[in-house]
Each structure stands twice: as C-alpha cells, then as structure tokens.
Scaffold this motif. Structure first.
Motif, PDB file in Angstrom:
ATOM      1  N   GLN A   1      54.047 -31.033  46.296  1.00 35.26           N
ATOM      2  CA  GLN A   1      54.462 -29.968  46.987  1.00 35.26           C
ATOM      3  C   GLN A   1      54.821 -28.627  47.878  1.00 35.26           C
ATOM      4  OE1 GLN A   1      57.930 -29.814  44.247  1.00 35.26           O
ATOM      5  NE2 GLN A   1      57.397 -31.929  43.958  1.00 35.26           N
ATOM      6  N   ARG A   2      53.279 -29.251  48.133  1.00 34.58           N
ATOM      7  CA  ARG A   2      53.508 -27.774  49.566  1.00 34.58           C
ATOM      8  C   ARG A   2      51.244 -28.585  49.910  1.00 34.58           C
ATOM      9  NH1 ARG A   2      53.519 -24.727  45.377  1.00 34.58           N
ATOM     10  NH2 ARG A   2      51.243 -24.907  44.904  1.00 34.58           N
ATOM     11  N   LEU A   3      52.059 -28.684  51.630  1.00 31.50           N
ATOM     12  CA  LEU A   3      51.050 -29.690  52.373  1.00 31.50           C
ATOM     13  C   LEU A   3      51.242 -29.154  53.897  1.00 31.50           C
ATOM     14  CD1 LEU A   3      53.405 -33.088  52.734  1.00 31.50           C
ATOM     15  CD2 LEU A   3      50.905 -32.442  50.982  1.00 31.50           C
TER      16      LEU A   3
ATOM     17  N   GLY B   1      59.586 -34.801  49.658  1.00 29.70           N
ATOM     18  CA  GLY B   1      60.295 -33.414  49.480  1.00 29.70           C
ATOM     19  C   GLY B   1      59.667 -31.936  49.415  1.00 29.70           C
ATOM     20  N   ALA B   2      57.802 -31.817  50.043  1.00 27.93           N
ATOM     21  CA  ALA B   2      57.130 -31.285  49.663  1.00 27.93           C
ATOM     22  C   ALA B   2      57.389 -30.175  51.124  1.00 27.93           C
ATOM     23  CB  ALA B   2      55.473 -31.669  50.015  1.00 27.93           C
ATOM     24  N   VAL B   3      57.210 -28.927  51.147  1.00 28.24           N
ATOM     25  CA  VAL B   3      57.153 -28.018  52.288  1.00 28.24           C
ATOM     26  C   VAL B   3      56.232 -28.006  53.055  1.00 28.24           C
ATOM     27  CG1 VAL B   3      56.879 -25.790  52.449  1.00 28.24           C
ATOM     28  CG2 VAL B   3      58.114 -25.822  50.646  1.00 28.24           C
ATOM     29  N   LEU B   4      56.243 -28.265  54.333  1.00 28.26           N
ATOM     30  CA  LEU B   4      54.918 -28.367  55.362  1.00 28.26           C
ATOM     31  C   LEU B   4      54.648 -27.051  55.815  1.00 28.26           C
ATOM     32  CD1 LEU B   4      52.963 -29.835  56.644  1.00 28.26           C
ATOM     33  CD2 LEU B   4      54.701 -31.114  58.067  1.00 28.26           C
ATOM     34  N   HIS B   5      53.516 -26.147  55.890  1.00 24.97           N
ATOM     35  CA  HIS B   5      52.735 -25.350  55.865  1.00 24.97           C
ATOM     36  C   HIS B   5      52.201 -26.171  57.439  1.00 24.97           C
ATOM     37  CE1 HIS B   5      54.663 -22.692  53.451  1.00 24.97           C
ATOM     38  NE2 HIS B   5      53.462 -23.433  52.139  1.00 24.97           N
TER      39      HIS B   5
ATOM     40  N   LEU C   1      63.897 -32.268  60.961  1.00 22.98           N
ATOM     41  CA  LEU C   1      64.458 -33.519  60.370  1.00 22.98           C
ATOM     42  C   LEU C   1      64.383 -33.469  58.741  1.00 22.98           C
ATOM     43  CD1 LEU C   1      60.436 -34.348  62.240  1.00 22.98           C
ATOM     44  CD2 LEU C   1      62.122 -36.196  62.236  1.00 22.98           C
ATOM     45  N   GLY C   2      64.897 -32.506  58.938  1.00 17.64           N
ATOM     46  CA  GLY C   2      64.921 -32.192  56.720  1.00 17.64           C
ATOM     47  C   GLY C   2      63.546 -31.566  56.750  1.00 17.64           C
ATOM     48  N   ILE C   3      63.097 -31.462  56.872  1.00 15.45           N
ATOM     49  CA  ILE C   3      62.062 -30.451  56.322  1.00 15.45           C
ATOM     50  C   ILE C   3      61.745 -29.188  56.533  1.00 15.45           C
ATOM     51  CG2 ILE C   3      58.984 -30.479  56.602  1.00 15.45           C
ATOM     52  CD1 ILE C   3      59.065 -32.930  58.472  1.00 15.45           C
ATOM     53  N   GLU C   4      61.257 -28.940  54.877  1.00 15.31           N
ATOM     54  CA  GLU C   4      61.352 -27.200  55.037  1.00 15.31           C
ATOM     55  C   GLU C   4      59.764 -26.671  55.454  1.00 15.31           C
ATOM     56  OE1 GLU C   4      61.289 -23.412  51.533  1.00 15.31           O
ATOM     57  OE2 GLU C   4      61.984 -25.301  50.964  1.00 15.31           O
ATOM     58  N   ALA C   5      59.927 -25.671  56.285  1.00 17.62           N
ATOM     59  CA  ALA C   5      58.590 -26.049  57.137  1.00 17.62           C
ATOM     60  C   ALA C   5      58.021 -24.519  58.182  1.00 17.62           C
ATOM     61  CB  ALA C   5      58.430 -27.250  58.253  1.00 17.62           C
TER      62      ALA C   5
ATOM     63  N   LEU D   1      48.392 -19.933  50.374  1.00 10.05           N
ATOM     64  CA  LEU D   1      49.366 -21.131  50.080  1.00 10.05           C
ATOM     65  C   LEU D   1      49.109 -21.909  48.624  1.00 10.05           C
ATOM     66  CD1 LEU D   1      49.979 -22.252  54.105  1.00 10.05           C
ATOM     67  CD2 LEU D   1      50.902 -20.499  53.018  1.00 10.05           C
ATOM     68  N   LYS D   2      47.350 -22.884  48.861  1.00  7.55           N
ATOM     69  CA  LYS D   2      47.275 -23.065  47.929  1.00  7.55           C
ATOM     70  C   LYS D   2      48.280 -25.141  48.246  1.00  7.55           C
ATOM     71  CE  LYS D   2      46.247 -19.889  44.224  1.00  7.55           C
ATOM     72  NZ  LYS D   2      46.687 -18.043  45.180  1.00  7.55           N
ATOM     73  N   PRO D   3      48.543 -25.062  48.742  1.00  6.85           N
ATOM     74  CA  PRO D   3      48.448 -26.717  49.692  1.00  6.85           C
ATOM     75  C   PRO D   3      47.660 -27.051  47.992  1.00  6.85           C
ATOM     76  CG  PRO D   3      46.737 -26.455  50.538  1.00  6.85           C
ATOM     77  CD  PRO D   3      47.293 -24.185  49.922  1.00  6.85           C
ATOM     78  N   ASP D   4      48.375 -28.792  47.604  1.00  7.36           N
ATOM     79  CA  ASP D   4      48.176 -29.884  46.888  1.00  7.36           C
ATOM     80  C   ASP D   4      46.500 -30.470  47.725  1.00  7.36           C
ATOM     81  OD1 ASP D   4      49.971 -29.744  44.809  1.00  7.36           O
ATOM     82  OD2 ASP D   4      51.629 -29.802  46.387  1.00  7.36           O
ATOM     83  N   LEU D   5      47.637 -30.716  49.354  1.00  2.77           N
ATOM     84  CA  LEU D   5      46.819 -31.234  50.682  1.00  2.77           C
ATOM     85  C   LEU D   5      46.664 -30.334  51.574  1.00  2.77           C
ATOM     86  CD1 LEU D   5      45.558 -34.429  50.557  1.00  2.77           C
ATOM     87  CD2 LEU D   5      47.968 -34.929  51.564  1.00  2.77           C
TER      88      LEU D   5
END
Length: 298
Positions: free
Chosen positions: A5-7, A32-36, A80-84, A105-109
């Motif tokens: 969900q969050r990268l 469809g993940a949010v990219l930080h 690119l359609g990425i929420e970032a 941010l508690k990313p998954d990866l």
C-alpha cells in the motif's frame, strides 16, 4: 487490493534515473500503492570553511536544482498515474534520517539502489546498505539491476537447517514475503536451499578413519532434503521450482540467479552480535555478488 500500500524509495542522491526507481515505479503502478520518494542529499557546500560562510548565489543554485527536480518528479509520477510525495532531505548522516522516515511513513517496503563500496573500505566502515539490513524495521529491497520493472521470477532462499531460522520462523517469513511479491507481479516463485555440509562437521561429528563416514554424510543430506521438501510442501511449491543445491550459500545463489535470470532473491536477516556482526551475514555478502536484487526480511 495490492500486496503493498505504501512504498518508500530512497532515490539516487545525484538525481539520476536508477534501477531502484524503475522497480519502485513499476511496483507502485502494479499495486496501486502510494510512492514516497526521498532523496538524502549533502547540505549546501560551505565555500569558505574557515569562516563558515556560503556564497549566496551558489547556495541558491544548489537549492534550485533540487526544487526543480522535485517539481519535475511530482509531475512525471502524476502523469504515470502514481500517487506520490517527493522530498529532499539535506543531511550529512542519512541513516538516522532514513530510519526516521520509515518510522513516520510506515511503508510496506523500502526500495534503494545497492551502493557498491570498495572491499577495503567495507573492512573499516559498515556501508549504509548493511546498516539498513540490520536496523530497518520494514523489508528492504536493494536493487542491483532491474531487467524488468516488475520481477518476472522470484526466489525464496531458505535454510531449514539453521536453528536461528527455525526458532524465529524466518523461513516462513521469507516464503510468505516472496510469495506475496510473486503473486502481485504474476511471477513464478522458486524455492532455493543452498546447503553447506561442512558446518555439520564442526564439533562432535563422527569420524571414520580420520574422515567422515559416507553413510553419515548421506544420512545428513537426506535429512536436510526431507526438511526442505516438508517446507516446500507446506507452501505448495511445485517440484520443478524446488532447488536443493550443495555449496556455500552466496556462490550458489549468485550462480542460480545467473542461470535462471531471477529478478529478486528474498533472504532473511537475523540479529547478530560480537564477531558474527563484524563478519556480516550471507544477505550482506550477497549484495555485492548477486546480479539481480535482494529483498531482505527480518
């Protein structure tokens, strides 16, 4: 819903496109993940060190470069359609700032390019990548190269013989993490066990005529194979994707990646102290020899 969900991408501090960026963008679009995106850059250079002054024009040029890059990246990722979110952090000590970003941010990866350090330097200074493997609270995906955006072949490197992995359940964590990435990317999952029998002969192993009993060696090999098969059965890994290979782990993994064109090898990290911490783990050594990418889980 995607597996991630969050990268968090630690982008190249020189602002260059990189394999890690390619991988992060592809995973974000697939999941469809949010990219930080975070860049940890050096502070503005001091022109006159002895006076601790900076040239204002140089200072402004330095800042404008990063501000322009942030704006361009936000626009490009949006197209690119990425929420970032894109930010630059100026720091001389990136490790605590990266760990703070992970906490916030508690990313998954966490995704980052492998930083190749000279062997001699690694003797005296622990590289940032190794610190992240040891201290990061979330899985760390360190990318050497990205032939494809999303992985086409994922490998779980396990060790049913190591008591530490059995007690901690690390093998199960490795397989679940590898399976999640493979499922998300529609890629086959392979299970690899590089078994090294030499460790079994340190201590009280039976000796026959100054050497090891052939029967004992074969019995040990069969016991290791049964443990491997049991692990593979538990997760439904097909027989053609099970690889039981004798040899030292890092060379075996490196050769396997070359032969099968594997994109990601999922490995485990365990807490080490004393001389083991100084020597490092197989995962740390694999950073500099495995041609694909490493996904390290705790």
């Amino acid at each position: 819903m995607g597996q991630y969900q969050r990268l968090l991408l630690i982008a190249d501090r020189n602002l260059h496109p990189s394999p890690a960026m390619t991988r992060a963008e592809a995973l974000a679009r697939t999941c469809g993940a949010v990219l930080h995106v975070r860049v940890f850059a050096d502070p503005v250079p001091v022109v006159h060190v002895w006076e601790e002054k900076t040239d204002d024009a140089s200072y402004q040029r330095y800042l404008r470069r990063y501000r322009r890059w942030v704006a361009d990246e936000e626009q490009r990722l949006g197209d690119l359609g990425i929420e970032a979110t894109v930010e630059v952090v100026f720091t001389t000590h990136p490790l605590p700032d990266i760990l703070r970003a992970v906490e916030d941010l508690k990313p998954d990866l966490l995704i980052k390019d492998v930083t190749l350090e000279p062997a001699l330097k690694r003797v005296f200074i622990t590289p940032l990548d190794c610190h992240l493997l040891r201290e990061c609270a979330v899985p760390v995906h360190l990318v050497n190269q990205a032939r494809y955006g999303v992985p086409h072949r994922v490998v779980a490197a396990v060790d049913p013989f190591d008591p530490a992995t059995q007690i901690s359940g690390l093998n199960d964590t490795i397989i679940r993490s590898a399976s999640a990435m493979a499922l998300q990317c529609d890629a086959p999952l392979h299970l690899l066990y590089a078994y090294d029998l030499s460790a079994a002969f340190n201590g009280d192993a039976p000796l026959v005529g100054g050497g090891w009993s052939v029967d004992f060696v074969e019995e040990l090999r069969q016991a290791l194979h049964m443990a491997f098969v049991s692990l593979a059965d538990r997760y439904g890994v097909p027989a053609e994707r099970r690889h039981f290979i004798m040899g030292l782990p890092v060379p075996v993994i490196s050769e396997f990646v070359e032969q099968y064109q594997a994109d990601v090898v999922v490995m485990g990290t365990v807490h080490r102290v004393g001389i083991d911490r100084l020597i490092g783990s197989n995962t740390e050594r694999a950073l500099y020899s495995v041609p694909g990418s490493i996904l390290a889980v705790r």
